[in-house]
Design a protein around this motif. Sequence first.
Motif, PDB file in Angstrom:
ATOM      1  N   GLY A 165       0.598  -1.569  -0.339  1.00 24.01           N
ATOM      2  CA  GLY A 165       0.326   0.158  -0.066  1.00 24.01           C
ATOM      3  C   GLY A 165       0.904   1.195   0.388  1.00 24.01           C
ATOM      4  O   GLY A 165       0.993   1.413   1.035  1.00 24.01           O
ATOM      5  N   GLY A 168       0.011   8.328   0.699  1.00 27.04           N
ATOM      6  CA  GLY A 168      -1.043   8.770   0.421  1.00 27.04           C
ATOM      7  C   GLY A 168      -0.624  10.373  -0.232  1.00 27.04           C
ATOM      8  O   GLY A 168      -0.588  10.505  -1.423  1.00 27.04           O
ATOM      9  N   LEU A 171       1.512   8.575  -3.825  1.00 31.11           N
ATOM     10  CA  LEU A 171       0.224   8.911  -4.829  1.00 31.11           C
ATOM     11  C   LEU A 171      -0.152  10.287  -5.075  1.00 31.11           C
ATOM     12  O   LEU A 171      -0.015  10.266  -6.513  1.00 31.11           O
ATOM     13  N   THR A 314      -9.164   3.179   0.250  1.00 29.92           N
ATOM     14  CA  THR A 314      -9.440   3.931  -0.756  1.00 29.92           C
ATOM     15  C   THR A 314     -10.617   4.680  -0.426  1.00 29.92           C
ATOM     16  O   THR A 314     -11.179   4.447   0.672  1.00 29.92           O
ATOM     17  N   ALA A 315     -10.815   5.891  -1.204  1.00 32.58           N
ATOM     18  CA  ALA A 315     -12.165   6.393  -0.792  1.00 32.58           C
ATOM     19  C   ALA A 315     -14.224   5.713  -1.136  1.00 32.58           C
ATOM     20  O   ALA A 315     -14.312   6.330  -0.546  1.00 32.58           O
ATOM     21  N   THR A 317     -13.518   2.594  -0.484  1.00 27.20           N
ATOM     22  CA  THR A 317     -13.735   1.440   0.842  1.00 27.20           C
ATOM     23  C   THR A 317     -13.936   1.597   2.234  1.00 27.20           C
ATOM     24  O   THR A 317     -14.251   1.352   3.142  1.00 27.20           O
ATOM     25  N   ASP A 318     -13.943   3.323   2.048  1.00 23.21           N
ATOM     26  CA  ASP A 318     -13.691   3.718   3.189  1.00 23.21           C
ATOM     27  C   ASP A 318     -15.812   3.393   3.690  1.00 23.21           C
ATOM     28  O   ASP A 318     -16.263   4.291   3.827  1.00 23.21           O
ATOM     29  N   HIS A 438      -5.037   6.055  -8.859  1.00 21.15           N
ATOM     30  CA  HIS A 438      -6.606   7.393  -8.458  1.00 21.15           C
ATOM     31  C   HIS A 438      -7.965   6.017  -8.104  1.00 21.15           C
ATOM     32  O   HIS A 438      -8.301   6.913  -7.042  1.00 21.15           O
ATOM     33  N   THR A 439      -7.365   4.998  -8.189  1.00 21.55           N
ATOM     34  CA  THR A 439      -8.616   4.254  -7.587  1.00 21.55           C
ATOM     35  C   THR A 439      -7.994   3.674  -6.448  1.00 21.55           C
ATOM     36  O   THR A 439      -8.084   3.283  -5.178  1.00 21.55           O
ATOM     37  N   GLY A 440      -7.121   3.934  -5.912  1.00 16.93           N
ATOM     38  CA  GLY A 440      -6.103   3.739  -4.737  1.00 16.93           C
ATOM     39  C   GLY A 440      -5.481   1.880  -4.443  1.00 16.93           C
ATOM     40  O   GLY A 440      -5.492   1.828  -3.712  1.00 16.93           O
ATOM     41  N   TYR A 441      -5.608   1.277  -5.861  1.00 23.17           N
ATOM     42  CA  TYR A 441      -5.065   0.072  -5.972  1.00 23.17           C
ATOM     43  C   TYR A 441      -4.609  -0.876  -6.718  1.00 23.17           C
ATOM     44  O   TYR A 441      -5.204   0.275  -8.042  1.00 23.17           O
TER      45      TYR A 441
END
Length: 441
Positions: A165, A168, A171, A314-315, A317-318, A438-441
């Motif tokens: 991971g 932030g 990223l 991620t946004a 899954t938060d 952008h998606t975080g994964y």
Amino acid sequence: MRSFHRIQGFAERLAASVRPPRGGGTNPGAQLRAVVKASTWRRPRTGGAGLVAVAGLGAAIHLGSSHRGAGSCCCDEPLAAAVGKRYARSPVRAFYLRPDADELQLLEAMAGKHGVGQSAGFELAWGDVLPPGSDIDVLIVRIPSAKDLDSLSPSLQQVIVPFAGPTGKTLQLLRDRPHLSLHNCHFNAASTSELAITLLLAATKKLLEKDADLRQTAASDPPQQWVAGWEDSSLNSVTLNGRRALVLGLGSIGSRVARVLGALGMEVHGVRRRVPTGDQATAGTGSDLRIHGLDELDSLLSVSEVVVVALPGTAATDGLLGDRQLRAMPRGSILVNVGRGSVIDEDALFEVLKEGHLGAAGLDVWFNYPMMPGQGLGSEEMRLGPSKLPFHELGNVVMTPHCGQCSTTKARDRIAELEAMLRELCQTGILPNKFDIHTGY
């Protein structure tokens, strides 16, 4: 550029001429088409003459030439020989910035196996600072800085973060530099999936409670007679065989967990962002896995007695599992989280465990983390514990300190994964484990 497109066009024609192998198996033509499609432009190295294509394109030309069927023809045979010889042997240059001390000997061993003179080899260097005037294609670094990335321009193409991971901060740096691609490293998949199963079994079998009780009895003064399990019904625990399990996130960790749950005799279902064609209709018992989309989450939770979370933070899954979702699970269900703490609502989780709606939980990821200056991790306002709430007072919670990656083979596993990634880049022109910034994964 014109020469590159001529080479690319030749590779496409060569792919079309490759015949599938007799008796089935992998079609080299399909492999070649995939490599050609993914081929991109590479800038010249310092002192180099002209522009060159990615090494994988030349390697693919050799692959296709060796598999062409009898009677097929191509008007660019001389070009195949020249281009294949030049590009297939173009080494990838990688630099590992600030490796851990226990990785140094392993890096020495890996570097000795891959050199410029070897087919599909790569050059690897490492150190605590970037050498001046570096001409590097791939940078391996845990927490890159803007200076690290910009000092390697224009040769740098890919950045590998050697864990699952990226922070932030990392990223955002990559979003500001769209010419670079970010890749992560799944070296910890085996150890983290093993911890997930350990947490599940410890929580399900009341392992900590039974251990503490027996120790207390053995240490009592005066001595007390201990009670065997078959004489105490309070020691009864859930049997997983025949029950339904739901795995949220079917990446390298979640997919391993799902296989083990199937081996334990559970009916295993999984949720992922995209459902592959055909998998939705597969059998859902034993070692088989039925895959569902996120739109089916609520209905799956209502019939799942075990839920294992292996999702990234991620946004999207938060707070995915809030009070409503947790209370939708059958009373007495078991929850395990080895993904990210942010996936589950902190307050709601504490309440359903305290009330006993959830039978137990095994938690390795948390809500508060120590501040790590300059790394974009933790919070200056964090409390000393892993949560603002007293999870440690709940007897039905098994707690571990985000240690899924902790293993006696951690360094070996990480270096082996990095080696495999670089080798694949050299052989195909494609670096695996691309991370969507952008998606975080």
